[in-house]
Design a protein around this motif. Structure first.
Motif, PDB file in Angstrom:
ATOM      1  N   LEU A 131     -17.239 -64.490  23.633  1.00  0.00           N
ATOM      2  CA  LEU A 131     -17.307 -65.633  22.723  1.00  0.00           C
ATOM      3  C   LEU A 131     -17.972 -65.155  21.435  1.00  0.00           C
ATOM      4  O   LEU A 131     -19.098 -64.663  21.465  1.00  0.00           O
ATOM      5  CB  LEU A 131     -18.149 -66.760  23.343  1.00  0.00           C
ATOM      6  CG  LEU A 131     -17.612 -67.405  24.620  1.00  0.00           C
ATOM      7  CD1 LEU A 131     -18.705 -68.201  25.329  1.00  0.00           C
ATOM      8  CD2 LEU A 131     -16.428 -68.304  24.298  1.00  0.00           C
ATOM      9  N   ASP A 132     -17.252 -65.252  20.323  1.00  0.00           N
ATOM     10  CA  ASP A 132     -17.771 -64.781  19.041  1.00  0.00           C
ATOM     11  C   ASP A 132     -17.778 -65.968  18.082  1.00  0.00           C
ATOM     12  O   ASP A 132     -16.759 -66.658  17.952  1.00  0.00           O
ATOM     13  CB  ASP A 132     -16.844 -63.648  18.525  1.00  0.00           C
ATOM     14  CG  ASP A 132     -17.322 -63.035  17.214  1.00  0.00           C
ATOM     15  OD1 ASP A 132     -18.282 -63.548  16.613  1.00  0.00           O
ATOM     16  OD2 ASP A 132     -16.703 -62.033  16.782  1.00  0.00           O
ATOM     17  N   LEU A 133     -18.925 -66.229  17.471  1.00  0.00           N
ATOM     18  CA  LEU A 133     -18.996 -67.312  16.481  1.00  0.00           C
ATOM     19  C   LEU A 133     -19.369 -66.730  15.136  1.00  0.00           C
ATOM     20  O   LEU A 133     -20.492 -66.253  14.937  1.00  0.00           O
ATOM     21  CB  LEU A 133     -20.030 -68.368  16.921  1.00  0.00           C
ATOM     22  CG  LEU A 133     -20.243 -69.537  15.964  1.00  0.00           C
ATOM     23  CD1 LEU A 133     -18.958 -70.302  15.684  1.00  0.00           C
ATOM     24  CD2 LEU A 133     -21.315 -70.481  16.508  1.00  0.00           C
ATOM     25  N   LEU A 148     -16.515 -50.589   9.109  1.00  0.00           N
ATOM     26  CA  LEU A 148     -17.117 -51.639   8.281  1.00  0.00           C
ATOM     27  C   LEU A 148     -16.547 -52.975   8.725  1.00  0.00           C
ATOM     28  O   LEU A 148     -15.324 -53.161   8.765  1.00  0.00           O
ATOM     29  CB  LEU A 148     -16.798 -51.396   6.807  1.00  0.00           C
ATOM     30  CG  LEU A 148     -17.644 -50.312   6.150  1.00  0.00           C
ATOM     31  CD1 LEU A 148     -16.857 -49.595   5.080  1.00  0.00           C
ATOM     32  CD2 LEU A 148     -18.907 -50.923   5.561  1.00  0.00           C
ATOM     33  N   ASP A 149     -17.438 -53.894   9.090  1.00  0.00           N
ATOM     34  CA  ASP A 149     -17.047 -55.243   9.496  1.00  0.00           C
ATOM     35  C   ASP A 149     -17.201 -56.137   8.271  1.00  0.00           C
ATOM     36  O   ASP A 149     -18.316 -56.532   7.920  1.00  0.00           O
ATOM     37  CB  ASP A 149     -17.966 -55.693  10.641  1.00  0.00           C
ATOM     38  CG  ASP A 149     -17.798 -57.163  10.997  1.00  0.00           C
ATOM     39  OD1 ASP A 149     -17.031 -57.867  10.302  1.00  0.00           O
ATOM     40  OD2 ASP A 149     -18.442 -57.608  11.965  1.00  0.00           O
ATOM     41  N   ALA A 150     -16.076 -56.412   7.603  1.00  0.00           N
ATOM     42  CA  ALA A 150     -16.127 -57.258   6.405  1.00  0.00           C
ATOM     43  C   ALA A 150     -15.941 -58.701   6.835  1.00  0.00           C
ATOM     44  O   ALA A 150     -14.828 -59.232   6.884  1.00  0.00           O
ATOM     45  CB  ALA A 150     -15.064 -56.823   5.401  1.00  0.00           C
ATOM     46  N   GLY A 180     -19.477 -57.082  19.332  1.00  0.00           N
ATOM     47  CA  GLY A 180     -18.642 -57.482  18.196  1.00  0.00           C
ATOM     48  C   GLY A 180     -17.320 -56.743  18.303  1.00  0.00           C
ATOM     49  O   GLY A 180     -17.164 -55.887  19.191  1.00  0.00           O
ATOM     50  N   TRP A 181     -16.403 -56.995  17.397  1.00  0.00           N
ATOM     51  CA  TRP A 181     -15.072 -56.393  17.535  1.00  0.00           C
ATOM     52  C   TRP A 181     -15.009 -54.930  17.076  1.00  0.00           C
ATOM     53  O   TRP A 181     -14.064 -54.205  17.397  1.00  0.00           O
ATOM     54  CB  TRP A 181     -14.024 -57.214  16.778  1.00  0.00           C
ATOM     55  CG  TRP A 181     -14.315 -57.383  15.311  1.00  0.00           C
ATOM     56  CD1 TRP A 181     -14.927 -58.448  14.721  1.00  0.00           C
ATOM     57  CD2 TRP A 181     -14.022 -56.444  14.259  1.00  0.00           C
ATOM     58  NE1 TRP A 181     -15.056 -58.223  13.370  1.00  0.00           N
ATOM     59  CE2 TRP A 181     -14.499 -57.014  13.060  1.00  0.00           C
ATOM     60  CE3 TRP A 181     -13.415 -55.191  14.209  1.00  0.00           C
ATOM     61  CZ2 TRP A 181     -14.377 -56.359  11.834  1.00  0.00           C
ATOM     62  CZ3 TRP A 181     -13.302 -54.535  12.987  1.00  0.00           C
ATOM     63  CH2 TRP A 181     -13.774 -55.126  11.825  1.00  0.00           C
ATOM     64  N   THR A 182     -16.017 -54.461  16.306  1.00  0.00           N
ATOM     65  CA  THR A 182     -15.889 -53.152  15.645  1.00  0.00           C
ATOM     66  C   THR A 182     -15.728 -51.980  16.614  1.00  0.00           C
ATOM     67  O   THR A 182     -14.885 -51.113  16.399  1.00  0.00           O
ATOM     68  CB  THR A 182     -17.092 -52.891  14.725  1.00  0.00           C
ATOM     69  OG1 THR A 182     -18.295 -53.110  15.468  1.00  0.00           O
ATOM     70  CG2 THR A 182     -17.082 -53.792  13.519  1.00  0.00           C
ATOM     71  N   GLU A 226      -6.418 -59.908  17.278  1.00  0.00           N
ATOM     72  CA  GLU A 226      -7.074 -58.593  17.342  1.00  0.00           C
ATOM     73  C   GLU A 226      -8.587 -58.760  17.386  1.00  0.00           C
ATOM     74  O   GLU A 226      -9.273 -58.090  18.169  1.00  0.00           O
ATOM     75  CB  GLU A 226      -6.723 -57.762  16.097  1.00  0.00           C
ATOM     76  CG  GLU A 226      -5.314 -57.267  16.040  1.00  0.00           C
ATOM     77  CD  GLU A 226      -5.085 -56.483  14.755  1.00  0.00           C
ATOM     78  OE1 GLU A 226      -5.021 -55.255  14.813  1.00  0.00           O
ATOM     79  OE2 GLU A 226      -4.978 -57.112  13.676  1.00  0.00           O
ATOM     80  N   GLU A 227      -9.090 -59.669  16.544  1.00  0.00           N
ATOM     81  CA  GLU A 227     -10.536 -59.867  16.474  1.00  0.00           C
ATOM     82  C   GLU A 227     -11.071 -60.282  17.849  1.00  0.00           C
ATOM     83  O   GLU A 227     -12.092 -59.766  18.317  1.00  0.00           O
ATOM     84  CB  GLU A 227     -10.849 -60.928  15.424  1.00  0.00           C
ATOM     85  CG  GLU A 227     -12.306 -61.027  15.044  1.00  0.00           C
ATOM     86  CD  GLU A 227     -12.554 -62.114  14.007  1.00  0.00           C
ATOM     87  OE1 GLU A 227     -11.595 -62.797  13.592  1.00  0.00           O
ATOM     88  OE2 GLU A 227     -13.723 -62.280  13.627  1.00  0.00           O
ATOM     89  N   GLY A 228     -10.356 -61.209  18.506  1.00  0.00           N
ATOM     90  CA  GLY A 228     -10.777 -61.673  19.825  1.00  0.00           C
ATOM     91  C   GLY A 228     -10.648 -60.580  20.873  1.00  0.00           C
ATOM     92  O   GLY A 228     -11.569 -60.340  21.661  1.00  0.00           O
TER      93      GLY A 228
HETATM   94 CA   LIG Z   1     -17.554 -61.722  12.521  1.00  0.00          CA
END
Ligand SMILES: [Ca+2]
Ligand SMILES: O=P(O)(O)OP(=O)(O)OP(=O)(O)OC[C@H]1O[C@@H](n2cnc3c(O)ncnc32)[C@H](O)[C@@H]1O
Length: 499
Positions: free
Chosen positions: A201-203, A53-55, A438-440, A173-175
């Motif tokens: 690159l995540d926005l 789950l990506d909260a 995405g990071w998941t 971690e997210e990056g």
């Molecule tokens: Ca996000």
């Protein structure tokens, strides 16, 4: 010479011993071929599953991943089979009613029960990772953030899956997990040295991440931006940074805060279309740790947010949300954050994709100057015309595409130092081979130990190749034996007689 009938009687083919040996030989060969063929038949596939789950700050999404049970260690084998968007806002918005945060997840969890076979439920790991929205809530009110986590954990515990925990991911971690996802799906991690990795690159709504490998960066300058991995026998020194408050929703606040410093009752905004007007509350605008210290004194309750649709003025406003005044390192992106030289290609996902896709600007072969001209024309289009042309688009999103597009270009060029050449190394992407960028996925691969540090030993032949070769050799033996029996047989037994 003996009469023909006598010769026939002497034929050793007809002796019981030869017949038995031949029958056994043929049975053995048939058995060998049958076993090899049966063994080679594809088994009904057995899959394993994982759920993340990506909260996020703006919303929560559930992702289901699937991989062949036997191939945990093979790259590129994990695929996203389903995703479910949770109705309502991100879990950090439930600070004042935490139980509702848990409730909000139930529909997607029930959907997941349909997508994972019943007998796999118990062994399917379930993770929840929260990002910038919960980071901000935790800074602002850690008690409220703890209560939200308690509520979501209680709901997840009740699901039939194997709940492994709910926590806030660090920006690093997210990056880093976003980078792992993109390179895993692109099959860039198992290459035996050489092949360049892709930057990520995540926005998001509340933060933004940049992660890439640069040959000029070994992690010694600004070690807090360094993540080192050993994956499939290769070492990586990743540069990564997450800018809290630089997701597009928080930057919208930063820009409006900048424009409304005098607490006026009408705020003219070049990042919104001409004739756009909306009434907003000062207290709502400043209700975020990203801007709370800037709230003007003596401001009225509400103000009118009025668009003027001017791309270059909007760019000026957005440049002002970055601080370029100090850099304690050899070089910086912005806000005194170190950044090595950009290198290689970049995958830009989440809001980068939503926005550029809406604006028809995902093609980075379009020169940067042309992109800016198109965006300038779009921004200057009056709001009533925009709403006429896009009746099917959510008004909240529609109103913000001029702002968001301008922010994306400003962040890339002024913030990260992309220029008209390196801009074409960016790919605006949503999915890679069916899985969302995405990071998941990277997070799950890491927590299930699915990416080994060393390249797995591979047998000299793939399994199917081994079975085919055994089958072919067996068939050749049968043919030789058959030829010997039926064609050369009369001469075969004669030879001992000659000797
Ligand atoms: Ca996000
Ligand atoms: O990473 P964080 O910062 O925690 O936030 P998030 O995970 O919730 O952020 P998303 O990538 O889901 O979305 C980023 C932003 O894009 C917005 N968004 C989502 N879908 C969109 C669409 O179709 N068009 C325009 N904007 C969209 C959303 O409201 C956010 O402001």
């Amino acid at each position: 010479p003996p009469p023909l009938s006598e010769m026939k009687e002497k034929n050793p083919w007809h002796t019981p011993a030869t017949i038995i040996i031949t029958v056994i030989f043929v049975i053995a060969i048939v058995a060998l071929v049958t076993v090899a063929v049966l063994q080679n038949k594809p088994l009904p596939p057995k899959y394993k599953y994982g759920i993340v789950l990506d909260a996020g700050s703006s919303h929560t999404a559930l992702y289901i991943y699937e991989w062949p049970a036997e191939k945990d260690n093979n790259t590129g084998r994990v695929e996203q089979t389903h995703s479910c968007k949770v109705k309502g806002p991100g879990i950090s918005s439930y600070a004042s009613s935490p139980l509702k945060a848990g409730e909000s997840l139930k529909v997607c969890l029930q959907e997941a029960e349909q997508w994972v076979p019943n007998k796999r439920h118990q062994e399917t790991p379930l993770y929840l990772g929260a990002t910038a929205g919960m980071r901000l809530l935790n800074m602002e009110n850690s008690l409220a953030s703890d209560q939200v986590f308690q509520a979501v954990a209680a709901t997840l515990q009740k699901s039939p899956f194997s709940f492994q925990g709910a926590r806030i991911l660090s920006g690093q971690e997210e990056g880093a997990y976003g980078w792992v996802t993109v390179n895993y799906l692109d099959d860039r991690l198992t290459q035996v040295c050489g092949l360049e990795t892709t930057g990520a690159l995540d926005l998001g709504g509340a933060s933004t991440q940049i992660s890439f490998v640069s040959s000029s960066y070994d992690g010694s300058e600004s070690p807090s931006n360094s993540v080192s991995f050993r994956l499939y026998g290769n070492n990586y020194n990743l540069y990564t940074h997450s800018f809290l408050c630089y997701g597009k929703d928080q930057v919208l606040r930063l820009a409006l805060a900048h424009l409304s410093q005098s607490g006026q009752s009408t705020v003219e905004d070049p990042c919104f279309h001409p004739n756009f007007t909306e009434s907003k509350n000062y207290s709502v605008l400043y209700d975020s740790p990203c801007v709370s210290d800037r709230k003007p004194h003596g401001a009225p309750v509400a103000f009118t947010h009025k668009g003027t649709g001017n791309f270059s003025l909007c760019q000026q406003v957005l440049k002002n949300v970055f601080n370029f005044s100090h850099c304690p390192y050899s070089q910086c992106s912005f806000n005194g954050v170190f950044q090595p030289d950009l290198q290689g290609t970049f995958g830009a996902f989440s809001a980068y994709y939503f926005v550029m896709n809406f604006l028809n600007l995902t093609d980075t072969a379009i020169p940067l100057e042309t992109v800016k001209e198109k965006l300038a024309t779009y921004c200057s289009t009056p709001w009533p015309q925009i709403t006429q042309q896009h009746k099917d688009v959510k008004l909240k999103y529609l109103a913000e595409y001029c702002f968001s597009g301008t922010y994306i270009l400003t962040l890339l060029t002024e913030g990260y130092n992309f220029n008209s050449d390196s801009y074409s190394n960016i790919r605006f992407i949503k999915k890679i081979k069916g899985s969302d960028a995405g990071w998941t996925l990277g997070y799950m691969l890491n927590l299930t130990n699915m990416i080994p540090a060393e390249a797995p030993d591979t047998p000299p032949l793939p399994y199917a190749g081994y079975v085919s070769i055994v089958t072919i050799i067996a068939l050749v033996l049968v043919i030789i034996f058959a030829l010997c029996l039926y064609r050369f047989w009369p001469r075969c037994p004669k030879q001992p007689q000659i000797i």
